[in-house]
Write an enzyme that holds these catalytic residues in place. Sequence first.
Site, PDB file in Angstrom:
ATOM      1  N   ASP A  41     -46.766  73.287 -39.962  1.00 29.54           N
ATOM      2  CA  ASP A  41     -47.922  72.974 -39.109  1.00 29.54           C
ATOM      3  C   ASP A  41     -48.783  71.879 -39.750  1.00 29.54           C
ATOM      4  OD1 ASP A  41     -47.235  74.854 -37.177  1.00 29.54           O
ATOM      5  OD2 ASP A  41     -49.273  75.629 -36.990  1.00 29.54           O
ATOM      6  N   TYR A  69     -40.866  87.728 -42.911  1.00 28.86           N
ATOM      7  CA  TYR A  69     -40.739  87.898 -41.462  1.00 28.86           C
ATOM      8  C   TYR A  69     -39.872  89.098 -41.112  1.00 28.86           C
ATOM      9  CZ  TYR A  69     -43.033  83.681 -39.684  1.00 28.86           C
ATOM     10  OH  TYR A  69     -43.957  82.749 -39.326  1.00 28.86           O
ATOM     11  N   LYS A 128     -44.026  80.348 -54.924  1.00 28.22           N
ATOM     12  CA  LYS A 128     -45.162  80.793 -55.744  1.00 28.22           C
ATOM     13  C   LYS A 128     -44.600  81.621 -56.894  1.00 28.22           C
ATOM     14  CE  LYS A 128     -49.219  81.077 -55.149  1.00 28.22           C
ATOM     15  NZ  LYS A 128     -50.300  80.387 -55.918  1.00 28.22           N
ATOM     16  N   ASP A 140     -48.895  76.250 -52.760  1.00 27.45           N
ATOM     17  CA  ASP A 140     -50.283  75.860 -52.471  1.00 27.45           C
ATOM     18  C   ASP A 140     -50.521  74.397 -52.863  1.00 27.45           C
ATOM     19  OD1 ASP A 140     -49.976  76.564 -55.150  1.00 27.45           O
ATOM     20  OD2 ASP A 140     -51.979  77.415 -55.365  1.00 27.45           O
ATOM     21  N   ASP A 152     -43.539  78.041 -42.386  1.00 31.07           N
ATOM     22  CA  ASP A 152     -44.317  78.124 -41.145  1.00 31.07           C
ATOM     23  C   ASP A 152     -45.630  77.375 -41.320  1.00 31.07           C
ATOM     24  OD1 ASP A 152     -44.978  79.076 -38.546  1.00 31.07           O
ATOM     25  OD2 ASP A 152     -46.219  80.633 -39.452  1.00 31.07           O
TER      26      ASP A 152
HETATM   27  C1  IPM Z   1     -43.079  78.873 -35.288  1.00 31.50           C
HETATM   28  C2  IPM Z   1     -43.951  79.897 -34.642  1.00 31.50           C
HETATM   29  C3  IPM Z   1     -43.273  81.252 -34.749  1.00 31.50           C
HETATM   30  C4  IPM Z   1     -43.164  81.604 -36.214  1.00 31.50           C
HETATM   31  C5  IPM Z   1     -43.939  82.381 -33.951  1.00 31.50           C
HETATM   32  C6  IPM Z   1     -44.071  82.022 -32.490  1.00 31.50           C
HETATM   33  C7  IPM Z   1     -43.204  83.674 -34.112  1.00 31.50           C
HETATM   34  O1  IPM Z   1     -45.225  79.885 -35.208  1.00 31.50           O
HETATM   35  O2  IPM Z   1     -41.916  78.720 -34.870  1.00 31.50           O
HETATM   36  O3  IPM Z   1     -43.534  78.193 -36.207  1.00 31.50           O
HETATM   37  O4  IPM Z   1     -44.121  82.142 -36.821  1.00 31.50           O
HETATM   38  O5  IPM Z   1     -42.113  81.350 -36.791  1.00 31.50           O
HETATM   39 MN    MN Z   2     -45.534  78.306 -36.721  1.00 27.08          MN
END
Ligand code: IPM
Ligand code: MN
Length: 370
Positions: free
Chosen positions: A254, A142, A193, A226, A250
């Site tokens: 999700d 990042y 990884k 993975d 990240d």
């Molecule tokens: C998160 C979001 C952010 C990230 C974006 C909005 C920059 O997806 O907080 O997970 O990638 O960290």
């Molecule tokens: Mn995210």
Amino acid sequence: MAAHKLLLLPGDGIGPEVMAEVKRVIDFMNDRGFAQFAIEEALVGGCCYDAYGVAITEDTMANAKAADVILFGAVGGPKWDGVPYDQRPEAGLLRLRKELGLFANIRPAVCYPALADSSSLKREVVEGLDIIILRELTGGVYFGEPKTITDLGNGQKRAVDTQVYDTYEIERIARVGFELARKRRNKVTSTEKRNVMKTGVLWNEVVAQVHRREFPDVQLEHQLADACGMQLVRWPKQFDVIVCDNLFGDMLSDVAAMLTGSLGMLPSASLGEVDPKTAKNRALFEPVHGSAPDIAGKGVANPIAMIASFGMALRYSLGMGREADLVDQAIAAALAKGLRTADIKSDGTTVIGTAEMGTTIIGEMERLAT
Ligand code: IPM
Ligand code: MN
């Protein structure tokens, strides 16, 4: 009672709608004498770009540094697809994370009993799930330099992102992970990884060292990132705390979020290092979900992740564990009544809007507190 200084950054899309419900929870707690919260509010993301030409202003950065707690909604949307890269809505959030040193991102994935059927996985796989994705938040790809797109002059371009980690960055996130695990089921899964990345080799080595040196009582296992993604959807209850770098975290968070039924359910805390003088640390709390431009302004967004993020602020920053429990119990009670926002609806439940969900949760807080 000294007032706690809260900085509210609702942002774009559904951010302002879900933050409005948190404001009502805060008002309720102020009125009922639970605490004294002093609120300030500012723009961030696309709306800030529209007003000031930047994703976050210097004033807001200064306020953020002075606040006890930052509550963040969500940023971004197709409206700002064309703005300069450095001022895209996400840049506001990334600047807050980096400049405030919020390296530890705690993303709990908890499946409320009432929601086990909203998950796309079978009930037995997710029922009772309670895991934490601990994501490193200020390093890795990042922020690594160089980060460029170069014109090669032959009709080709070259894009470069840099994945970089120093020992101290891995050590401090590993410590947070082991400490969290000690208060839970005492197990850490470290992911990387190492089979293809040097940062993975170092990550693995440093986590193992911290474990040997400081936390030999905690169970540690290593999984390739993975494979961890695969295991998360196969049998997520094998995990307790999963520690990962910024990018893997990240993605895996999700995935973990969706196990619980909806992205609209998941809160998160981003914490900085504890200042030895004040014993305090900087902290930002935000839902894992994004700005959901497709449903913004319709009053249908799920405010639970945002309200639960405020609950995490009570627990992790303000030393108000009892009040945090009250928030969590009120959310569970609202769900147990069969009330759902559209994202988590299932057969036999009643769909309500954002504000009604807020009203219900506050009503349950009232009931549980008396
Ligand atoms: C998160 C979001 C952010 C990230 C974006 C909005 C920059 O997806 O907080 O997970 O990638 O960290
Ligand atoms: Mn995210």
